[in-house]
Design a protein around this motif. Structure first.
Motif, PDB file in Angstrom:
ATOM      1  N   UNK A  49       0.864  -1.180   0.000  1.00 40.87           N
ATOM      2  CA  UNK A  49       0.000   0.000   0.000  1.00 40.87           C
ATOM      3  C   UNK A  49       0.899   1.228   0.000  1.00 40.87           C
ATOM      4  N   UNK A  50       0.995   1.889  -1.131  1.00 45.02           N
ATOM      5  CA  UNK A  50       1.869   3.045  -1.281  1.00 45.02           C
ATOM      6  C   UNK A  50       1.130   4.290  -0.798  1.00 45.02           C
ATOM      7  N   UNK A  51       1.639   4.877   0.266  1.00 40.18           N
ATOM      8  CA  UNK A  51       1.005   6.042   0.887  1.00 40.18           C
ATOM      9  C   UNK A  51       1.571   7.311   0.259  1.00 40.18           C
ATOM     10  N   UNK A  52       0.814   7.881  -0.678  1.00 30.52           N
ATOM     11  CA  UNK A  52       1.296   8.983  -1.497  1.00 30.52           C
ATOM     12  C   UNK A  52       1.229  10.331  -0.796  1.00 30.52           C
ATOM     13  N   UNK A  53       2.001  11.248  -1.325  1.00 32.42           N
ATOM     14  CA  UNK A  53       1.866  12.654  -0.985  1.00 32.42           C
ATOM     15  C   UNK A  53       0.651  13.203  -1.728  1.00 32.42           C
ATOM     16  N   UNK A  54      -0.036  14.167  -1.110  1.00 28.67           N
ATOM     17  CA  UNK A  54      -1.209  14.748  -1.766  1.00 28.67           C
ATOM     18  C   UNK A  54      -0.861  15.293  -3.145  1.00 28.67           C
TER      19      UNK A  54
END
Length: 363
Positions: free
Chosen positions: A202-207
């Motif tokens: 689960x890649x937690x991206x920057x906005x």
């Protein structure tokens, strides 16, 4: 119920994702001994919603997924070893590794830089080392037992498959892509090897990176990694998703549209988990309740009936089956029978995603 264990290094956003998935509002427990925080999430399913609207039952019961927040790895070699003590983790059907891709100077990364490919490989190495320790300890015990007179032949077979596992782990490769016969898979089932579990990254991206979410795997440098068997990846922005979760449905829909999001992060994670594990949903409907059931793809009708109740499975005679869309289009069972779209299927019928089933059985 599908069970997934969340893992991740500190400051990865794992806790935020757990709160998102389970609607938890409290931070995970802390203390000297690492413990799992467990929550159950309802699986959003538009098909079940439409069946509920058609039958107007007393109860509406979605399928559920149990998520366990297993805590973060404290550092190289520490994370996986701690996780081994958590029963909920050992019983998980899959691992969800939350990987940090967001940039926030106020939340420094323990390694000093944002490098998702490095974090994925480091966690994989820790899990492999943890499994190797389990294998080596068991092989030592087997070697002693096999020297005893009258040792069971089954012990030699177990030794052979564990030696294969050790060789693979020593190469730095996980067990999830090890080809096994059904018999060998049964021998290994009790070990609950971590590296054998399907893995969802689960890649937690920057906005700021949300517009490039479709390229997240490439941006993270994980193209080769996710090509492995039983490995998938999905991109979300947990910070934004938590903000969306606080809004009422109308405002949430508008906010998502402004951000170019077609669906919530929960929906994406759930669907990716189902795809990874090969799960499908079937439905039971009526005046009392409409319910969604999760089963592995390839499950036959009699085994699916066992999800409803073991007595129904034992007394299975036949199943009345219809695709959910055909039932909704017909407006109910009476019209569906008139149209000839209801089918009678035997115990060996392979259930399809979206089937609505009524079981005829003898008590």
């Amino acid at each position: 119920m599908l069970r997934a264990g969340l893992i991740g290094f500190p400051s990865s956003g794992r806790t935020a994702l757990f709160q998102l998935l389970t609607s938890a509002r409290e931070a995970p427990r802390s203390g000297g001994r690492q413990e799992a925080n467990v929550g159950v999430s309802r699986v959003p399913d538009e098909r079940l919603d439409k069946l509920t609207a058609l039958f107007n039952p007393k109860k509406h019961v979605p399928a559920t997924v149990e998520f366990a927040d297993m805590g973060g790895a404290a550092g190289s070699g520490a994370g996986a070893a701690a996780l081994l003590d958590v029963a909920a983790f050992r019983n998980a059907d899959a691992l969800l590794h939350v990987v940090r891709m967001f940039r926030d100077p106020s939340v420094p990364h323990a390694a000093g830089s944002i490098d998702p490919a490095r974090d994925v490989r480091t966690m994989e190495d820790e899990v492999i080392l943890a499994d190797l320790g389990v294998v080596e300890r068991r092989l030592e015990r087997l070697e002693r037992d096999l020297k005893k007179a009258g040792a069971a032949p089954e012990l030699k077979k177990e030794q052979d498959i564990l030696q294969r596992c050790r060789a693979r782990l020593e190469e730095g490769k996980p067990l999830r892509d090890l080809e096994l016969s059904a018999e060998d898979a049964r021998r290994l089932r009790g070990f609950q090897f971590l590296s054998a579990k399907p893995l969802l990254i689960v890649m937690n991206l920057d906005e700021a990176d949300l517009p490039q979410a479709d390229r997240a795997v490439e941006l993270a440098g994980l193209q080769a990694f996710v090509k492995g068997p039983n490995t998938r990846a999905v991109a979300i922005c947990a910070k934004i998703e938590l903000e969306i979760a606080q809004l009422d449905p109308a405002d949430a829909t508008a906010f998502m549209a402004d951000l170019g999001l077609r669906e919530s992060g929960l929906d994406r994670v759930i669907r990716a988990s189902y795809d990874l594990l090969g799960y499908i949903s079937f439905f039971t409907v009526g005046e009392d309740e409409t319910r969604a059931w999760s089963i592995p793809r390839g499950t036959n009708a009699q085994s699916a009936a066992g999800e409803i109740h073991t007595d129904i499975q034992r007394g299975f005679v036949r199943a009345e089956v219809i695709d959910w869309a055909q039932l909704v289009a017909a407006g109910g069972y009476a019209a569906a029978r008139d149209r000839g779209v209801l089918r009678l299927e035997g115990r060996d019928y392979e259930m399809r995603d979206g089937d609505v089933m009524t079981v005829k059985f003898t008590p």
